[in-house]
Design a protein around this motif. Structure first.
Motif, mmCIF file in Angstrom:
data_model
loop_
_atom_site.group_PDB
_atom_site.id
_atom_site.type_symbol
_atom_site.label_atom_id
_atom_site.label_comp_id
_atom_site.label_asym_id
_atom_site.label_seq_id
_atom_site.Cartn_x
_atom_site.Cartn_y
_atom_site.Cartn_z
ATOM 1 N N PHE A 267 0.687 -1.247 -0.014
ATOM 2 C CA PHE A 267 0.001 0.144 -0.011
ATOM 3 C C PHE A 267 0.692 1.308 -0.047
ATOM 4 O O PHE A 267 0.552 2.144 -0.794
ATOM 5 N N PRO A 268 1.855 1.378 0.794
ATOM 6 C CA PRO A 268 2.609 2.793 0.816
ATOM 7 C C PRO A 268 3.446 2.953 -0.515
ATOM 8 O O PRO A 268 3.254 4.112 -0.936
ATOM 9 N N PRO A 269 3.904 2.220 -1.292
ATOM 10 C CA PRO A 269 4.528 2.335 -2.422
ATOM 11 C C PRO A 269 3.555 2.808 -3.263
ATOM 12 O O PRO A 269 3.382 3.787 -4.242
ATOM 13 N N TRP A 270 2.326 2.053 -3.346
ATOM 14 C CA TRP A 270 1.140 2.576 -4.423
ATOM 15 C C TRP A 270 0.621 3.996 -4.074
ATOM 16 O O TRP A 270 0.510 4.771 -5.033
ATOM 17 N N TRP A 271 0.251 4.179 -2.726
ATOM 18 C CA TRP A 271 -0.103 5.543 -2.283
ATOM 19 C C TRP A 271 0.941 6.661 -2.551
ATOM 20 O O TRP A 271 0.498 7.514 -3.140
ATOM 21 N N THR A 272 2.142 6.373 -2.182
ATOM 22 C CA THR A 272 3.250 7.359 -2.307
ATOM 23 C C THR A 272 3.522 7.664 -3.864
ATOM 24 O O THR A 272 3.530 8.913 -4.378
ATOM 25 N N LEU A 273 3.622 6.471 -4.568
ATOM 26 C CA LEU A 273 4.023 6.859 -6.309
ATOM 27 C C LEU A 273 2.743 7.254 -7.052
ATOM 28 O O LEU A 273 3.222 7.929 -7.910
ATOM 29 N N PHE A 274 1.730 6.950 -6.721
ATOM 30 C CA PHE A 274 0.668 7.070 -7.571
ATOM 31 C C PHE A 274 -0.695 7.706 -7.253
ATOM 32 O O PHE A 274 -1.309 8.325 -8.075
ATOM 33 N N ALA A 275 -1.004 7.584 -6.072
ATOM 34 C CA ALA A 275 -2.226 8.122 -5.459
ATOM 35 C C ALA A 275 -2.323 9.305 -4.463
ATOM 36 O O ALA A 275 -3.308 9.960 -4.127
ATOM 37 N N SER A 276 -1.196 9.810 -4.143
ATOM 38 C CA SER A 276 -1.321 10.618 -2.747
ATOM 39 C C SER A 276 -1.141 12.233 -3.535
ATOM 40 O O SER A 276 -0.419 12.963 -2.987
ATOM 41 N N GLY A 277 -2.158 12.470 -4.068
ATOM 42 C CA GLY A 277 -2.147 13.961 -4.483
ATOM 43 C C GLY A 277 -1.185 14.208 -5.848
ATOM 44 O O GLY A 277 -1.020 15.168 -6.196
ATOM 45 N N THR A 278 -0.763 12.970 -6.334
ATOM 46 C CA THR A 278 0.439 13.152 -7.641
ATOM 47 C C THR A 278 -0.510 13.468 -8.673
ATOM 48 O O THR A 278 0.300 14.235 -9.611
ATOM 49 N N ASP A 279 -1.652 13.083 -8.910
ATOM 50 C CA ASP A 279 -2.478 13.634 -10.189
ATOM 51 C C ASP A 279 -1.893 13.254 -11.360
ATOM 52 O O ASP A 279 -1.904 14.114 -12.229
ATOM 53 N N TRP A 280 -1.368 11.806 -11.406
ATOM 54 C CA TRP A 280 -1.042 11.318 -12.886
ATOM 55 C C TRP A 280 -2.142 11.291 -13.543
ATOM 56 O O TRP A 280 -3.332 11.242 -13.141
ATOM 57 N N PRO A 281 -1.936 11.145 -15.022
ATOM 58 C CA PRO A 281 -3.039 10.827 -15.931
ATOM 59 C C PRO A 281 -3.498 9.453 -15.703
ATOM 60 O O PRO A 281 -2.720 8.737 -15.058
ATOM 61 N N LEU A 282 -4.864 9.112 -16.072
ATOM 62 C CA LEU A 282 -5.306 7.997 -15.606
ATOM 63 C C LEU A 282 -4.693 6.693 -15.858
ATOM 64 O O LEU A 282 -4.795 5.734 -15.192
ATOM 65 N N PRO A 283 -4.166 6.773 -17.167
ATOM 66 C CA PRO A 283 -3.269 5.494 -17.351
ATOM 67 C C PRO A 283 -2.261 5.109 -16.611
ATOM 68 O O PRO A 283 -1.863 4.040 -16.333
ATOM 69 N N VAL A 284 -1.683 6.193 -16.109
ATOM 70 C CA VAL A 284 -0.463 5.909 -15.161
ATOM 71 C C VAL A 284 -0.912 5.453 -13.807
ATOM 72 O O VAL A 284 -0.512 4.553 -13.346
ATOM 73 N N LEU A 285 -2.068 5.859 -13.264
ATOM 74 C CA LEU A 285 -2.385 5.498 -11.923
ATOM 75 C C LEU A 285 -2.991 3.989 -12.370
ATOM 76 O O LEU A 285 -2.841 3.199 -11.497
ATOM 77 N N LEU A 286 -3.650 3.645 -13.517
ATOM 78 C CA LEU A 286 -4.318 2.319 -13.711
ATOM 79 C C LEU A 286 -2.970 1.289 -13.751
ATOM 80 O O LEU A 286 -3.135 0.324 -13.196
ATOM 81 N N ALA A 287 -1.939 1.565 -14.572
ATOM 82 C CA ALA A 287 -0.939 0.859 -14.624
ATOM 83 C C ALA A 287 -0.268 0.682 -13.209
ATOM 84 O O ALA A 287 0.296 -0.772 -12.757
ATOM 85 N N GLY A 288 0.045 1.460 -12.355
ATOM 86 C CA GLY A 288 0.577 1.398 -11.351
ATOM 87 C C GLY A 288 -0.302 0.409 -10.278
ATOM 88 O O GLY A 288 0.125 -0.310 -9.512
ATOM 89 N N THR A 289 -1.420 0.694 -10.466
ATOM 90 C CA THR A 289 -2.652 -0.171 -9.656
ATOM 91 C C THR A 289 -2.470 -1.656 -10.027
ATOM 92 O O THR A 289 -2.384 -2.407 -9.274
ATOM 93 N N VAL A 290 -2.400 -1.935 -11.364
ATOM 94 C CA VAL A 290 -2.479 -3.300 -11.729
ATOM 95 C C VAL A 290 -0.970 -3.893 -11.353
ATOM 96 O O VAL A 290 -1.092 -5.164 -11.086
ATOM 97 N N VAL A 291 -0.037 -3.236 -11.597
ATOM 98 C CA VAL A 291 1.215 -3.873 -11.003
ATOM 99 C C VAL A 291 1.303 -4.188 -9.718
ATOM 100 O O VAL A 291 1.736 -5.265 -9.294
ATOM 101 N N CYS A 292 0.542 -3.197 -8.996
ATOM 102 C CA CYS A 292 0.768 -3.766 -7.278
ATOM 103 C C CYS A 292 -0.256 -4.773 -7.231
ATOM 104 O O CYS A 292 0.187 -5.818 -6.363
ATOM 105 N N ALA A 293 -1.404 -4.736 -7.910
ATOM 106 C CA ALA A 293 -2.383 -5.965 -7.775
ATOM 107 C C ALA A 293 -1.858 -7.285 -8.218
ATOM 108 O O ALA A 293 -1.987 -8.424 -7.619
#
Length: 388
Positions: free
Chosen positions: A11-37
């Motif tokens: 969870f901390p890598p996913w949150w810090t790299l992709f979800a904690s206000g980084t406001d990445w484009p949706l494909p980046v957020l989805l790709a990071g989430t898929v890798v973690c899952a």
């Protein structure tokens, strides 16, 4: 519990790299989430395939490496998240702060993983120190004891590395060579080529070996037999006596503290058996895989215990967790009135092929009679400065 631990790590890598206000484009957020899952789902199966009954080395390499990557990302994501909170409280960084923290966490983690892999795979540097033993006879002054521990021959084929380690040991012109256990992850048959270079290790007086906890999942008796085949003296709760210059030293060894619970007949850590028949007036060098054996060694008046097991933590800050289980993480320490303990960081690595702020070592202990001279500032009593 396994799922909970994996979620906590991921969870901390996913949150810090992709979800904690980084406001990445949706494909980046989805790709990071898929890798973690994908890691969460696949990791238990890879671990079971690699370290379970099948013992697939390929699956073990993937599982172990990914665990190391996630651990480093977890550590630095937690620190990055804390930095983000502090900077936010100070109103520093504005809207780009979260992205800057994410980029910094990714860069630091990548750098540490690259460096840590190099540290794990290289031939260890030599750490040198003097150990003063008041009961040591003057004929044994200058006795050179080379310590190996935790070679962990395993899923990554390190036969060539093993040969280079043997060359480094032989260059030290040892009187006694010690292997303090955890020789391999796998049976002697599976790790035959990786262990073969140990047969070329040279010493003047003795080459001794004791079992570590990992042998008790890899055929402990087989490893005792394999080391005897390679010309080592397996100290299976027994001792040998070495002599030099008219003085004698008892070199004893005990099975690992986990031996008795392994169910393997005749295996247990038994210091009384190890010292049976030894002259009580002679100094004793005891080889015991885990530092936690030292209270028993101190109670018996052992002069020097040599151990491994801790790896110095291997990947920071795991050393903090090791300290919960062991009295010492690495280095020379005093226990009771007489007993010194030297704890090696280990020669190889276990699992993740990374060493971060916990360098591997080949140790050269030079035994000296009498007490140590007064320590200079920054130097522990009884030690000499380490040499690379």
């Amino acid at each position: 519990m396994v799922v909970l631990v994996l979620v906590v790590l991921c969870f901390p890598p996913w949150w810090t790299l992709f979800a904690s206000g980084t406001d990445w484009p949706l494909p980046v957020l989805l790709a990071g989430t898929v890798v973690c899952a994908a890691w969460l789902v696949s990791f238990p199966f890879l671990m079971f395939a690699g370290h379970g009954p099948r013992q697939s080395d390929r699956a073990a390499r993937v599982a172990d490496t990914s665990l190391g990557v996630v651990w480093v990302l977890f550590t630095w994501s937690v620190l990055g998240g804390l930095a983000n909170l502090v900077l936010g409280g100070l109103d520093v960084g504005g809207t780009d702060r979260a992205r800057a923290v994410a980029a910094a966490v990714a860069a630091v983690s990548a750098g540490l993983l690259g460096w840590g892999h190099h540290e794990a795979m290289r031939v260890p540097r030599v750490k040198r120190l003097d150990v003063h033993l008041p009961r040591l006879g003057h004929g044994l002054d200058g006795t050179r004891v080379v310590v190996l521990a935790d070679t962990h021959y395993g899923p990554i084929d390190r036969a060539a590395w093993s040969a280079r380690v043997t060359e480094a040991v032989n260059a030290l012109d040892a009187d006694i060579v010690v292997h303090a256990g955890d020789i391999a992850d796998g049976t002697p048959g599976r790790r035959r080529e990786q262990s073969a270079p140990l047969g070329a290790v040279r010493s003047r007086l003795a080459k001794v070996y004791v079992t570590g906890n990992h042998e008790y999942g890899s055929g402990a008796q087989g490893w005792l037999d394999r080391m005897a085949e390679l010309g080592w003296e397996p100290l299976h709760n027994r001792h040998v006596v070495v002599e030099r210059g008219g003085d004698a030293l008892v070199v004893a060894g005990v099975d690992d503290v986990t031996a008795e619970s392994s169910g393997l007949a005749g295996h247990r850590a038994d210091l009384s058996d190890a010292l049976a028949g030894a002259d009580p007036d002679r100094p004793v060098l005891l080889v015991a895989h885990q530092p936690k054996y030292v209270p028993r060694a101190a109670a018996a008046g052992i002069d020097l215990q040599v151990s491994g097991h801790t790896h110095g933590g291997q990947i920071w800050p795991f050393n903090l967790l090791v300290r919960i289980d062991q009295p010492v993480v690495h280095g020379l320490s005093r226990h009771g009135e007489r007993t010194w303990l030297y704890t090696s960081r280990g020669t190889g690595f276990w699992g993740p092929p990374f060493r971060v702020f916990a360098p591997s070592e080949i140790t050269l202990l030079t035994l000296r009679p009498g007490t140590a001279p007064a320590a200079t500032p920054g130097t522990a009593p009884g030690t000499a400065p380490a040499a690379g």
